[in-house]
Scaffold this active site. Structure first.
Site, PDB file in Angstrom:
ATOM      1  N   LYS A 117      36.926  39.806  33.187  1.00 23.40           N
ATOM      2  CA  LYS A 117      37.747  39.732  34.396  1.00 23.40           C
ATOM      3  C   LYS A 117      39.186  39.426  33.996  1.00 23.40           C
ATOM      4  CE  LYS A 117      37.726  36.170  37.480  1.00 23.40           C
ATOM      5  NZ  LYS A 117      39.153  35.796  37.435  1.00 23.40           N
TER       6      LYS A 117
ATOM      7  N   ASP B  30      36.069  35.627  31.593  1.00 26.63           N
ATOM      8  CA  ASP B  30      37.447  35.668  32.083  1.00 26.63           C
ATOM      9  C   ASP B  30      38.416  35.745  30.902  1.00 26.63           C
ATOM     10  OD1 ASP B  30      38.846  35.728  34.421  1.00 26.63           O
ATOM     11  OD2 ASP B  30      38.581  33.597  34.902  1.00 26.63           O
TER      12      ASP B  30
ATOM     13  N   GLU C  29      40.916  36.451  46.255  1.00 21.90           N
ATOM     14  CA  GLU C  29      40.958  34.992  46.391  1.00 21.90           C
ATOM     15  C   GLU C  29      42.004  34.574  47.422  1.00 21.90           C
ATOM     16  OE1 GLU C  29      40.948  32.702  42.774  1.00 21.90           O
ATOM     17  OE2 GLU C  29      41.315  30.824  43.845  1.00 21.90           O
TER      18      GLU C  29
HETATM   19  O1  KIV Z   1      38.083  31.233  37.117  1.00 20.64           O
HETATM   20  C1  KIV Z   1      37.375  31.347  38.124  1.00 20.64           C
HETATM   21  O2  KIV Z   1      36.408  30.606  38.345  1.00 20.64           O
HETATM   22  C2  KIV Z   1      37.706  32.384  39.078  1.00 20.64           C
HETATM   23  C3  KIV Z   1      36.960  32.374  40.381  1.00 20.64           C
HETATM   24  C4  KIV Z   1      37.553  31.361  41.270  1.00 20.64           C
HETATM   25  C5  KIV Z   1      36.937  33.722  40.989  1.00 20.64           C
HETATM   26  O3  KIV Z   1      38.551  33.186  38.834  1.00 20.64           O
END
Ligand code: KIV
Length: 291
Positions: free
Chosen positions: A140, A110, A208
């Site tokens: 992501k 992320d 989400e």
């Molecule tokens: O950071 C995370 O865990 C997320 C998920 C909730 C999709 O973005």
């Protein structure tokens, strides 16, 4: 726990001889292209978050095909109140640990708040760190239309991108934690966001906290897979935060979470049993001693 080298991972061969993402035999690491192929086959798949090597190795052995090193690490691993304070250094360190702990799953790192909002070049610089230093197979980022230029440059540069629309927790200070896409105007915006990330080249999109009917419509409309969290049963994939679904998170968890175990109880009981043994002098015993 060893990662296969690039030379050992022929990118054009489907994982596990074309068999399922979940339940297939381990031959090489799953790629974003395998995820695209799964949508073409109509296969549903599970994704879990992971923040450390040992937990990730358990999920990898269980056959979870995609793991997200989410910035939910902020709340679930690092002790922050939200995801907002999480840094790129922290995400790089956690992502590298998860990559080291796995050999089959696609690891998605992320991009944390502040590491891509300035524009495409900042996004590329940040994503490059996750790919080069941590070894993730995809990144992501949050945002639909507002993030499409970032997604385009990353994809052009060879970095697979999972997008994230609907509730985007990095914007908690602006939007709170509320269901998104309710009402005609908001639903149309969500559809525009979904199309924008697909057109920009994202290989999948997280939805989400959006109404189930709207998530189903987005899933039917898009060619790329949708990954639901609080988005009903009709998305192509489902993701849960691992500490929520295994019952480690303290306090309340969102309504959409299904608790598959109660690790908080198990760990607390074990810690008390150990403490009682030490205080009572019943641990260690002869079999735990060396001479
Ligand atoms: O950071 C995370 O865990 C997320 C998920 C909730 C999709 O973005």
């Amino acid at each position: 726990m060893t990662q296969l080298s690039a030379a050992q991972t022929p990118q054009d061969k489907p994982a596990d001889g074309g068999r399922a993402l979940y339940g297939g035999k381990s031959t090489r690491r799953i790629t974003a292209r395998d995820i695209t192929a799964a949508k073409e086959r109509g296969e549903k798949w599970p994704m879990l978050t992971a923040y450390d090597a040992m937990t990730a190795s358990v999920f990898d052995e269980a056959g979870i095909p995609v793991m997200l090193v989410g910035d939910s690490a902020g709340n679930c691993h690092l002790g922050y109140d939200t995801t907002v304070p999480v840094t790129l250094d922290e995400m790089t360190m956690l992502s590298a640990a998860v990559v080291r702990g796995t050999s089959r799953a696609l690891i998605v790192g992320d991009l944390p708040f502040g590491s891509y909002q300035e524009g495409p070049v900042q996004a590329l610089r940040s994503a490059t760190r996750l790919v080069k230093e941590a070894g993730v197979g995809a990144v992501k980022l949050e945002g639909g239309e507002r993030s499409h230029r970032q997604i385009e440059l990353l994809v052009e540069s060879g970095i697979p991108v999972m997008a994230h629309i609907g509730l985007t927790p990095q914007s908690v200070n602006a939007m709170g934690y509320r269901v998104q896409g309710r009402g005609e105007e908001a639903a149309q915006q969500l559809l525009r966001d979904a199309k924008a990330v697909q057109d920009a080249g994202a290989f999948a999109v997280v939805l989400e906290l959006v109404p189930a009917e709207l998530a189903a419509e987005v899933t039917r409309t898009l060619q790329i897979p949708t990954v639901g969290i609080g988005a009903g049963p009709d998305t192509d994939a489902q993701v849960l935060v691992w500490t929520d679904m295994l019952g480690l998170t303290g306090g309340r968890v969102p309504k959409f979470v299904k608790k598959y175990a109660d690790l908080r109880q198990v760990m607390g009981d074990a810690a008390k049993a150990f403490a009682d043994d030490v205080v009572g002098g019943t641990f260690p015993q002869e079999e735990h001693s060396v001479h």
